[in-house]
Design an enzyme around this catalytic site. Structure first.
Site: not given
Ligand SMILES: *[C@@H]1O[C@H](CO)[C@@H](O)[C@H](O)[C@H]1NC(C)=O
Length: 625
Positions: A299, A303, A540
């Site tokens: 994640e 990001d 995400s």
């Protein structure tokens, strides 16, 4: 007159309720004891009890209108955001609230020297005896014991004079069980009731990819920064980087890896080589290196690699790393750090739901961050809860905080979830009803869904809703009503493309908040994770990409001497923004044993208004004051 006063004082001194004529009502009541606790004995009547009265915030019911006033493009106050102190002042309890509670305490025999009002006026404190508190609140205090040996003082219910109910949110200690329990040796770190943000909604991967494609020919198989630039028309060099800001929120143990950012840079964004996000630690947040792997690094790497490459190396990216490695953190812990007044707002964080700081466990963070962190202009979070796992009051309290941030000019983006109409991990509500995600369902947040370049299509073709590996989170809230900015969009969808489901499957009233608001590509992202490139999927990805694009728009507005875009929903649904998002009309968001909703012309509960068309958004936003 004199005799009445002395009677009054005498009555209070004996612990008799001074004014028996005032009607009392139950304010809070508990129906059962939390697990592990049992009644042990009546509390000693002479024991000291630190009574705290949490006062009702003034004007909080009107927060949506205040936000609309600074966020709707037709409003004369568009872009005239509030300062933090204006917000504190507007929502502080009113003088009437403070004086009503104060007089009631005086009338019940508490000398004014014993009564303290906290500086922000949010609490009134009085140190009482158990006997005084029992008489004041018409209750009985007991000691409860936990199987671990801890003890806790509480009552089963308490009463307040009816006229004070609108002025007092909460009284402590009363029915609440917020006692911190010593963690047993070797017990796993507290997973906050299994409701840690992101559980079951982390990005997914189909594994490592070795044959990296260059250019934009294979964007239906591998998404890279070049693909996104071509898809959304990103061709902008930021110039306001010292005054502009973007924040990405991550929850420990999620951690980015600098060597992965460098590896990504060498293939896709050479100027990023050696660039790191600016790490802001919240409640002991650490970029941990104890555990690695896709679940711990996927994640954060996703990001940051994409947000940083889209805003370019010239624009610093802030990483809000929340939670120590022992107990982690929740959205409320993050919000406490960026708004000190939120720490106590309506009683503060919820035990069992939010992580308790200071964390007294071995290796825990021995502090609590309240208002220590300045919010960035745009903040993206790729973690979600299921709305149905939270109480209405918990979600409502947090939602009002997003409105306060919007009033300050902050754009708050949350991913809308990866399980279509189902909640995290594919979970549905009772009887297989659809499960909307939160905070996306809060009308003061911009929820971001996911699209894909359909197989065999190019960056010049229309995208579809993401239907590989993950499905774009979308649907209708069961908690929050339809905001005015969205009413035309939602009613057009429900009228022109009526979903084939009944009210037992989703909130079909047409009166509830629809999600998502917008979408961005969420399929086949090439991300460097732990030394190799993985193919990654999820809203995400969509949320930080959208955040980076809005950051470029803020850059241009700041350069033109204008305010940041702030809360964007009233603007993006307005007629001036017609066509500024690429409408997505194909694909659906299956879940809960159904095909989910279907994308359609205009807003839909799969892809929202569509994906960003940067050149059109830029000119529409530069045309606003
Ligand atoms: C549907 O949403 C509205 C508005 O938020 C709410 O009042 C109502 O209770 C919801 N219905 C159900 C069945 O959840």
């Amino acid at each position: 007159m004199r005799s009445i006063i002395s009677l009054f004082v005498l009555g209070a001194g004996l612990g008799v309720v001074a004014n028996p004529i005032v009607p009392y009502t139950v304010h809070e009541k508990r129906t059962s004891l939390p697990m592990g606790w049992s009644h042990s004995r009546r509390h000693d009547s002479s024991a000291a009890l630190p009574l705290r009265f949490g006062l009702t915030q003034n004007n909080i019911a009107d927060i949506g209108e205040y936000l609309h006033d600074v966020s709707h493009p037709d409003s004369p106050n568009y872009g005239k955001h509030w300062t933090a102190s204006q917000i504190a002042e507007a929502f502080a309890p009113s003088d009437e609230t403070v004086s009503n509670v104060h007089s009631w305490l005086i009338d019940n025999g508490f000398d004014s020297s014993r009564i303290r009002v906290t500086p922000a006026k949010s609490w009134i404190e009085v140190d009482a005896t158990v006997e005084e508190a029992e008489s004041l609140l018409r209750t009985e205090y007991n000691i409860y014991g936990h199987e671990s040996g801890s003890e806790h003082v509480a009552c089963e219910s308490y009463h307040l004079p009816a006229h004070l109910i609108p002025h007092i949110d909460i009284v402590t200690p009363t029915v609440h069980f917020d006692a911190k329990l010593a963690r047993r040796a070797n017990a796993p770190p507290a997973v906050v009731n299994g409701k840690k943000p992101g559980m079951g909604n982390a990005p997914k991967t189909t594994g490592v990819v070795t044959n990296l494609l260059a250019g934009t020919d294979g964007c239906d198989q591998q998404i890279t920064p070049a693909c996104l630039q071509a898809l959304y028309g990103l061709n902008y060099t930021p110039v306001s980087t010292s005054s502009n800001s973007i924040g990405i929120v991550e929850y420990t143990p999620q951690a980015f890896v600098q060597s992965d950012i460098n590896m990504f840079a060498s293939s896709y964004a050479p100027d990023l080589n050696g660039k790191a996000p600016v790490v802001v630690s919240i409640d002991g947040g650490v970029v941990q290196t104890t555990t690695t792997g896709f679940n711990d690094n996927g994640e954060s790497n996703l990001d940051l690699q994409y947000a940083m490459s889209i805003v370019t190396a010239a624009q610093p990216v802030t990483l809000y790393q929340a939670g120590d490695i022992v107990e982690g953190a929740s959205f409320n812990n993050f919000l406490d750090a960026i708004d000190g007044s939120y720490c106590t707002f309506e009683g503060g964080d919820a035990a069992g739901q939010d992580s308790a700081y200071p964390d007294t466990s071995a290796g825990g963070y021995n502090g609590k961050d309240c208002g220590t962190v300045t919010p960035a202009n745009v903040i993206s979070t790729s973690y979600t809860y299921n709305e149905g796992d939270l109480s209405v009051s918990y979600a409502t309290r947090q939602c009002a905080e997003y409105a306060k941030l919007g009033l300050m000019g902050v754009t708050i983006l949350y991913s809308s979830g990866d399980s279509g109409v189902a909640g995290s991990g594919g979970a549905c509500l009772a009887n297989n009803a659809f499960s909307p995600t939160f905070p996306g369902s809060c009308p003061y947040v911009t929820a971001v869904g996911a699209t894909q370049i359909n197989s065999g299509s190019t960056v010049s073709d229309p995208e579809g809703a993401c239907e590989q590996v993950i499905y774009s989170g979308g649907g209708f809230s069961n908690y929050f009503s339809l905001p005015s900015y969205q009413s035309t969009a939602v009613s057009s969808f429900l009228t022109n493309y009526p979903p084939p489901y009944t009210s037992s499957q989703y909130n079909s009233t047409g009166q509830s908040r629809g999600i998502p608001d917008i979408s961005a590509n969420g399929a086949n992202y090439v991300v460097a994770v732990d030394g190799s490139f993985s193919l990654v999927y999820g809203t995400s990805a969509s949320s930080p990409v959208a955040a980076a694009i809005f950051t470029l728009i803020n850059d241009a507005r700041l350069a033109a001497g204008k305010a940041p875009i702030g809360f964007i929903n009233p603007t993006i649904y307005s007629s001036a923004f017609n066509g500024a998002f690429n409408d997505i009309t194909t694909g659906g968001n299956q879940g809960c044993g159904t095909n989910g909703f279907s994308s359609a012309p205009g807003w839909d509960p799969v892809t929202g208004l569509g994906t960003p068309n940067f050149p059109k958004l830029l000119s529409a936003w530069l045309a606003l004051p």
